[in-house]
Design a protein around this motif. Sequence first.
Motif, PDB file in Angstrom:
ATOM      1  N   UNK A 278      68.288 -10.344  -9.558  1.00  0.00           N
ATOM      2  CA  UNK A 278      69.100  -9.487  -8.679  1.00  0.00           C
ATOM      3  C   UNK A 278      69.446  -8.130  -9.284  1.00  0.00           C
ATOM      4  N   UNK A 279      69.236  -7.972 -10.596  1.00  0.00           N
ATOM      5  CA  UNK A 279      69.616  -6.728 -11.264  1.00  0.00           C
ATOM      6  C   UNK A 279      68.419  -5.863 -11.652  1.00  0.00           C
ATOM      7  N   UNK A 280      67.213  -6.362 -11.474  1.00  0.00           N
ATOM      8  CA  UNK A 280      66.016  -5.625 -11.892  1.00  0.00           C
ATOM      9  C   UNK A 280      65.578  -4.647 -10.797  1.00  0.00           C
ATOM     10  N   UNK A 281      65.123  -3.471 -11.221  1.00  0.00           N
ATOM     11  CA  UNK A 281      64.649  -2.473 -10.255  1.00  0.00           C
ATOM     12  C   UNK A 281      63.140  -2.266 -10.310  1.00  0.00           C
ATOM     13  N   UNK A 282      62.468  -2.985 -11.208  1.00  0.00           N
ATOM     14  CA  UNK A 282      61.012  -2.940 -11.298  1.00  0.00           C
ATOM     15  C   UNK A 282      60.491  -4.352 -11.522  1.00  0.00           C
ATOM     16  N   UNK A 283      59.299  -4.650 -11.032  1.00  0.00           N
ATOM     17  CA  UNK A 283      58.699  -5.943 -11.374  1.00  0.00           C
ATOM     18  C   UNK A 283      58.287  -5.967 -12.845  1.00  0.00           C
ATOM     19  N   UNK A 284      58.160  -7.144 -13.372  1.00  0.00           N
ATOM     20  CA  UNK A 284      57.720  -7.323 -14.760  1.00  0.00           C
ATOM     21  C   UNK A 284      56.852  -8.560 -14.833  1.00  0.00           C
ATOM     22  N   UNK A 285      56.046  -8.611 -15.842  1.00  0.00           N
ATOM     23  CA  UNK A 285      55.148  -9.752 -16.019  1.00  0.00           C
ATOM     24  C   UNK A 285      55.112 -10.138 -17.487  1.00  0.00           C
ATOM     25  N   UNK A 286      55.047 -11.445 -17.730  1.00  0.00           N
ATOM     26  CA  UNK A 286      54.897 -11.970 -19.090  1.00  0.00           C
ATOM     27  C   UNK A 286      53.792 -13.018 -19.068  1.00  0.00           C
ATOM     28  N   UNK A 287      52.928 -12.978 -20.058  1.00  0.00           N
ATOM     29  CA  UNK A 287      51.807 -13.907 -20.165  1.00  0.00           C
ATOM     30  C   UNK A 287      51.827 -14.533 -21.554  1.00  0.00           C
ATOM     31  N   UNK A 288      51.727 -15.863 -21.593  1.00  0.00           N
ATOM     32  CA  UNK A 288      51.824 -16.570 -22.874  1.00  0.00           C
ATOM     33  C   UNK A 288      50.728 -17.616 -23.000  1.00  0.00           C
ATOM     34  N   UNK A 289      50.304 -17.843 -24.235  1.00  0.00           N
ATOM     35  CA  UNK A 289      49.309 -18.862 -24.578  1.00  0.00           C
ATOM     36  C   UNK A 289      49.871 -19.726 -25.704  1.00  0.00           C
ATOM     37  N   UNK A 290      49.606 -21.019 -25.654  1.00  0.00           N
ATOM     38  CA  UNK A 290      50.020 -21.898 -26.753  1.00  0.00           C
ATOM     39  C   UNK A 290      49.234 -21.555 -28.012  1.00  0.00           C
ATOM     40  N   UNK A 291      49.940 -21.498 -29.124  1.00  0.00           N
ATOM     41  CA  UNK A 291      49.345 -21.155 -30.417  1.00  0.00           C
ATOM     42  C   UNK A 291      48.630 -22.348 -31.043  1.00  0.00           C
ATOM     43  N   UNK A 362      50.391  -6.800  -8.424  1.00  0.00           N
ATOM     44  CA  UNK A 362      50.233  -7.789  -9.484  1.00  0.00           C
ATOM     45  C   UNK A 362      48.764  -8.163  -9.646  1.00  0.00           C
ATOM     46  N   UNK A 363      48.040  -8.221  -8.554  1.00  0.00           N
ATOM     47  CA  UNK A 363      46.623  -8.591  -8.598  1.00  0.00           C
ATOM     48  C   UNK A 363      45.802  -7.564  -9.374  1.00  0.00           C
ATOM     49  N   UNK A 364      46.114  -6.286  -9.194  1.00  0.00           N
ATOM     50  CA  UNK A 364      45.396  -5.241  -9.933  1.00  0.00           C
ATOM     51  C   UNK A 364      45.651  -5.365 -11.434  1.00  0.00           C
ATOM     52  N   UNK A 365      46.891  -5.676 -11.787  1.00  0.00           N
ATOM     53  CA  UNK A 365      47.234  -5.827 -13.200  1.00  0.00           C
ATOM     54  C   UNK A 365      46.484  -7.005 -13.809  1.00  0.00           C
ATOM     55  N   UNK A 366      46.515  -8.150 -13.127  1.00  0.00           N
ATOM     56  CA  UNK A 366      45.819  -9.329 -13.642  1.00  0.00           C
ATOM     57  C   UNK A 366      44.318  -9.097 -13.728  1.00  0.00           C
ATOM     58  N   UNK A 367      43.793  -8.315 -12.804  1.00  0.00           N
ATOM     59  CA  UNK A 367      42.370  -7.980 -12.835  1.00  0.00           C
ATOM     60  C   UNK A 367      42.026  -7.140 -14.065  1.00  0.00           C
TER      61      UNK A 367
END
Length: 470
Positions: A278-291, A362-367
């Motif tokens: 509710x407080x964010x003014x931009x979308x954000x993305x985080x991507x993680x992989x198990x080490x 989001x699709x363009x970023x993931x691409x």
Amino acid sequence: MKSVLYKTFLLLICILIISCKKEKENLKPEENIKQESGFKVPIEYYKLDNGLKVILSQDKTSPTAIVAVYYNIGFRNEPRDRTGFAHLFEHMMFQGSKNLGKMEFIQLIQKNGGILNGSTRFDFTNYFEIIPSHKLETILWAEADRMKGLDITQDNLTNQQGVVKNEVKVNVLNQPYGGFPWLDMPQYANTNWYNAHNFYGDLKDLDAAKLEDVDLFFKTFYAPNNAAISVVGDFDMGKTKKWIQKYFGGIPSSKLPETPDISEPKQEEQKEFTKDDPLANKPAIAIAYHMPERNTPEYYAMGLLDQILVQGDNALLVQKLQNEKGVTSNVNGGINYLGNMFNYKGPMLWMYNFTYDNETSREDILSSIEEVMQNLNTEISQEKIDLAIIKMRSKLYDDLGGTFGLGRADLLCSFALFDDQPEKINNIEEEFKKITPEIMSKTIKEYLRNTNRTIITVNPLLANKENTKS
């Protein structure tokens, strides 16, 4: 004529000296050359009869000393239904001990020209002081005093419950992107409760902590046989050993509980989640992989892949997302957001995150990310690995020497706690040098696959509300 002959004679002598020097160097064994060129941290490691691990590392460059005490208890193995308890207890350690009243520990350090702090991490809780060298004995006495026993009272507990709850509200609940992704991602990517619970603490769990819980927690985990102490800096070795024996030697050990199973099952399907903010003014993305598991060749390969993909302006994802596509200006990432790739023990994530404009899909970023990851194997060469090692070495040496050597104290305690081998600090660079393009390719295939990936996207409700108004 004499002058010319004299100069010619001197020139021949110089050439002969240089030639002999080179020949002498060529006769040296390769191992000795490597040893002479590498930086080695001086270490003396031993244990007291009560189990306390002691690591001493002298550095005379500054008249200061660091005392770091690490307890082998962190977020992972705090009690069930008591989320945030390890962090709560970190605060309790500053509330007074047998000979030092409330706030007196802090005042003792500060009035003697020092600084101090503490933190709770995945696999340990630590406390450190940086002080003028001549005050070392005083600080060792003070740390031993609170290891012997805290002033555990209901007033202190109630007070610190309020402090921690307020910290959760300020840092997480009332902040845009609060807890993203350092607190969120472990809960989404992991399945084992020990790795996946809210380690900052649920407010109801924090309220439910009782005085007997605190007392039992202290007597169990804050014991010498569950701890390591490192002293780094300008100190006298003989005197320091005597002080450590004098103040810590008589503290009784505890009966430690059975170590819980903190393993993570292999992830076989990609996970995707959306978090409304509710407080964010931009979308954000985080991507993680198990080490990969610690200390394996793949583990060190992932350290180099971290350098290649997200660390520095020349990193591949930075080049693609910031410089080429311009979708963001702040790609952040790394192994272990609450420390570094060396100071943890259990399962870990390699992760990166960034905010992006509302107009970007989001699709363009993931691409774009997929393009980098699919071409990654073709980017890997021995030259690329060597450059990654240089970047890694630069960061490592910055950490070891920074803040009067606090990074050195951190790794010495971590390697003592987790591996019983603080000398591992001197082998880090060599382990990275063993990594070949073949190991890198194997690691990419096994660990940077989409089925080992978790994606969290922040939905900015504040931005959506503003767009609706307009």
